[in-house]
Structure formats: structure tokens, C-alpha cells
Scaffold this active site. Sequence first.
Site, PDB file in Angstrom:
ATOM      1  CB  SER A 143     -12.388   1.596  10.806  1.00  0.00           C
ATOM      2  OG  SER A 143     -13.596   2.644  10.269  1.00  0.00           O
ATOM      3  CB  SER A 144     -12.402   4.511   6.396  1.00  0.00           C
ATOM      4  OG  SER A 144     -12.505   5.401   5.326  1.00  0.00           O
ATOM      5  CE1 TYR A 157     -13.420   0.348   2.581  1.00  0.00           C
ATOM      6  CE2 TYR A 157     -13.916   2.269   2.780  1.00  0.00           C
ATOM      7  CZ  TYR A 157     -12.844   1.563   2.981  1.00  0.00           C
ATOM      8  OH  TYR A 157     -11.951   2.064   3.659  1.00  0.00           O
ATOM      9  CE  LYS A 161     -12.834   0.052   6.189  1.00  0.00           C
ATOM     10  NZ  LYS A 161     -11.577  -1.455   6.445  1.00  0.00           N
TER      11      LYS A 161
HETATM   12  P1  NDP Z   1      -4.724  -2.570  -1.479  1.00  0.00           P
HETATM   13  O1  NDP Z   1      -5.548  -2.682  -1.769  1.00  0.00           O
HETATM   14  O2  NDP Z   1      -3.414  -1.854  -1.387  1.00  0.00           O
HETATM   15  O3  NDP Z   1      -4.478  -3.625  -0.166  1.00  0.00           O
HETATM   16  C1  NDP Z   1      -5.163  -4.870   0.228  1.00  0.00           C
HETATM   17  C2  NDP Z   1      -5.121  -6.203   0.475  1.00  0.00           C
HETATM   18  O4  NDP Z   1      -6.369  -6.854   1.014  1.00  0.00           O
HETATM   19  C3  NDP Z   1      -4.341  -7.137  -0.278  1.00  0.00           C
HETATM   20  O5  NDP Z   1      -3.280  -6.888   0.951  1.00  0.00           O
HETATM   21  C4  NDP Z   1      -5.055  -7.842  -0.622  1.00  0.00           C
HETATM   22  O6  NDP Z   1      -4.730  -8.701  -1.088  1.00  0.00           O
HETATM   23  C5  NDP Z   1      -5.897  -8.265   0.881  1.00  0.00           C
HETATM   24  N1  NDP Z   1      -7.188  -8.169   0.282  1.00  0.00           N
HETATM   25  C6  NDP Z   1      -8.018  -7.846  -0.966  1.00  0.00           C
HETATM   26  N2  NDP Z   1      -9.596  -8.735  -1.046  1.00  0.00           N
HETATM   27  C7  NDP Z   1      -8.914  -9.858  -0.284  1.00  0.00           C
HETATM   28  C8  NDP Z   1     -10.204 -10.819   0.167  1.00  0.00           C
HETATM   29  N3  NDP Z   1     -11.033 -10.833  -0.469  1.00  0.00           N
HETATM   30  N4  NDP Z   1      -9.325 -11.578   1.424  1.00  0.00           N
HETATM   31  C9  NDP Z   1      -8.410 -10.987   2.300  1.00  0.00           C
HETATM   32  N5  NDP Z   1      -7.862 -10.254   1.436  1.00  0.00           N
HETATM   33  C10 NDP Z   1      -8.121  -9.470   0.364  1.00  0.00           C
HETATM   34  O7  NDP Z   1      -5.637  -1.861   0.251  1.00  0.00           O
HETATM   35  P2  NDP Z   1      -4.813  -0.585   1.403  1.00  0.00           P
HETATM   36  O8  NDP Z   1      -4.129  -1.635   1.751  1.00  0.00           O
HETATM   37  O9  NDP Z   1      -5.615   0.743   1.027  1.00  0.00           O
HETATM   38  O10 NDP Z   1      -5.425  -0.884   2.551  1.00  0.00           O
HETATM   39  C11 NDP Z   1      -6.530  -1.710   3.541  1.00  0.00           C
HETATM   40  C12 NDP Z   1      -7.333  -1.403   4.399  1.00  0.00           C
HETATM   41  O11 NDP Z   1      -7.142   0.121   5.312  1.00  0.00           O
HETATM   42  C13 NDP Z   1      -8.615  -2.033   4.221  1.00  0.00           C
HETATM   43  O12 NDP Z   1      -9.778  -2.652   5.530  1.00  0.00           O
HETATM   44  C14 NDP Z   1      -9.482  -0.072   3.602  1.00  0.00           C
HETATM   45  O13 NDP Z   1     -10.623  -0.274   3.434  1.00  0.00           O
HETATM   46  C15 NDP Z   1      -8.391   0.971   4.877  1.00  0.00           C
HETATM   47  N6  NDP Z   1      -8.383   1.918   4.065  1.00  0.00           N
HETATM   48  C16 NDP Z   1      -7.397   1.958   2.867  1.00  0.00           C
HETATM   49  C17 NDP Z   1      -7.263   3.285   2.996  1.00  0.00           C
HETATM   50  C18 NDP Z   1      -6.799   4.233   2.099  1.00  0.00           C
HETATM   51  O14 NDP Z   1      -7.157   4.776   1.474  1.00  0.00           O
HETATM   52  N7  NDP Z   1      -5.731   3.335   0.819  1.00  0.00           N
HETATM   53  C19 NDP Z   1      -8.745   4.597   3.726  1.00  0.00           C
HETATM   54  C20 NDP Z   1      -9.087   3.779   4.972  1.00  0.00           C
HETATM   55  C21 NDP Z   1      -9.233   2.375   4.950  1.00  0.00           C
HETATM   56  P3  NDP Z   1      -4.059  -9.225  -2.706  1.00  0.00           P
HETATM   57  O15 NDP Z   1      -2.792  -8.819  -2.719  1.00  0.00           O
HETATM   58  O16 NDP Z   1      -3.653 -10.829  -2.437  1.00  0.00           O
HETATM   59  O17 NDP Z   1      -5.154  -8.996  -3.381  1.00  0.00           O
END
Ligand code: NDP
Length: 252
Positions: A143-144, A157, A161
Site C-alpha cells: 500500500s502506501s 492512487y 491503495k
Molecule cells: P518502480 O517504478 O521502481 O518499479 C515498478 C515495478 O512494477 C517494475 O518492476 C515494473 O516493471 C512493474 N510494473 C509497472 N507497471 C506494471 C504493469 N502494468 N504490469 C506489471 N508490472 C508493472 O516502483 P516502486 O518499486 O517504487 O513501487 C513498488 C510498489 O510500491 C508499488 O505498488 C507502489 O505503489 C508502492 N509504493 C511505492 C512508494 C515509493 O515512494 N517508491 C511509496 C509507497 C508505495 P518494468 O520494470 O518491466 O516496467
Amino acid sequence: MNRKIALITGGSRGLGKNTAEHLARHNVDVILTYHSRHEEAEAVVAELQASGVQAQSLQLDIGDASTFADFATQVQHVLKQHWQRDTFDFLINNAGIGITAPFAETTEAQFDQLMNIHLKGTFFLTQALLNLLADGGRIVNLSSGLTRFALPGYSAYAAMKGAVEVLTRYLAKELGPRGIAVNTLAPGAIETDFGGGVVRDNEEINHFIASQTALGRVGLPDDIGGAIATLLSDDNHWMTAQRLEVSGGMFL
Ligand code: NDP
């Protein structure tokens, strides 16, 4: 005893990749998914294998529920072929994107995209994988912090979540009889590519978040991967239906 296997959606980058690295240190094997960045996913797989665990990658579009039955079949084949198993142990629903728009300007298309990826994706992918998740297994839904505090621009968004957090409690209730624990992990702002990398690359935003965080800095992927690996450790088997915020104390 078999080693545990984790399926991590969105393991090619960011928090999913970091979680895979931390789980590998706990001797957990990994199936990770990517959306479009095949090379990054393969690099993570190679790194995990070099560290001594088994790892495989699969393509997944978490925003397209019509593909989930086929994806589950692929997971089944990978488990048979590489692990001689019918099940995996941990599902980490992590894949996601960020879209920032003021409430008044958020379009239906943006809302639908966020809903399909974060809510519908988590709901129906988990459903499609239920028979492959071992009894006694665990689910972690990402979540977030934005469900607890409100920052302008994240209404759609954060609403998705928030729904994931409700879903977590229902899954905990309905899957409890199978011994499956389900929890939400809610990160604060973390320096990844998420949302165009704004938390990492925009100095002003980075400093603002650090100034509003008890531990005095913005989060790093390592702050989350380690927390998820700890949450999934054998020592933590009695916790279910909880929302754990891992934010360094943002906006207390
Ligand atoms: P990143 O942008 O660094 O990575 C996103 C990942 O999700 C990549 O592996 C990407 O694959 C994959 N992805 C994106 N779109 C799709 C799709 N349509 N189908 C399948 N896979 C997909 O994001 P984070 O690691 O930062 O985020 C991970 C989770 O954490 C998310 O759910 C986000 O909402 C949550 N989050 C993040 C925060 C932050 O500040 N970073 C804060 C709170 C929550 P590919 O590499 O192939 O594009």
C-alpha cells in the site's frame, strides 16, 4: 525441507527487486515478474542465482486481468520445471505505477489505469494464484503512507491503495482457515523510479519529505526490502490482517 519460494510482482526494479535481494539473503527462492523491462528482470535473476538461490522471471501486465489465468498456468509450469513443486509460499503484490494529478483534473482514464493496476490487479491476480499458493503461505500487499496522510495530487492512487488495505483484511479472514497470513506493508516515500523518480530526483521534494520524517531522511529501497523479508520470516507467523507502515515516521 523445501526452501520457500516467493512470487514478487514488479521485481525488475525498485522495491520488488530489493525485496528479492533481501529474501535471497534469507535463502528464499524467487519468481519475479516484469512488465516491459525484460533485460532488467534477467539481470536481477542472474544476480539472485549468483547469490545462491533459484530465481526465474515471467512477464506480467498487472493491469490486464484477462491474462491472469494464462499467467497462473505459466507459474505452474515454472514451479514444476525448476522446483518440482505444485505450489509457492509467499505472494508479494508489489507491481505498480504512480500518477499524480489534482483531484479536479484527474481523468477517468487515469482513474481506470490506477484501479486496474493497483486494485483489480491485486484482487484478481491473487484469486488466479490461490490454488498455487501453499497452505500456511503468506501474502503481502503493498500500500502506501498516502492512505494515512493526504498529499495533494494522490487522490485516485491513494484511494486504490486504501481499497487494497480493506482487501487485505478480507483475504486474511477468508484465507485464514488455510493458514495463510495476509498483511499490508505501506511504505513512505522511497527513492525509486516510481512516479518518474520524483522523490529521488527532485531535490526540493526530497528535502521536504526528509524534514517531515522522524528519522530525518527519505526512504531507500533497502528500508523496504528488509522489512518485507522480516515480515515473511518464520519468527513472524502469527501476524495477519495488519497494516504496517514503513516510512521512517513520515508526517507523525
Ligand atoms: P518502480 O517504478 O521502481 O518499479 C515498478 C515495478 O512494477 C517494475 O518492476 C515494473 O516493471 C512493474 N510494473 C509497472 N507497471 C506494471 C504493469 N502494468 N504490469 C506489471 N508490472 C508493472 O516502483 P516502486 O518499486 O517504487 O513501487 C513498488 C510498489 O510500491 C508499488 O505498488 C507502489 O505503489 C508502492 N509504493 C511505492 C512508494 C515509493 O515512494 N517508491 C511509496 C509507497 C508505495 P518494468 O520494470 O518491466 O516496467
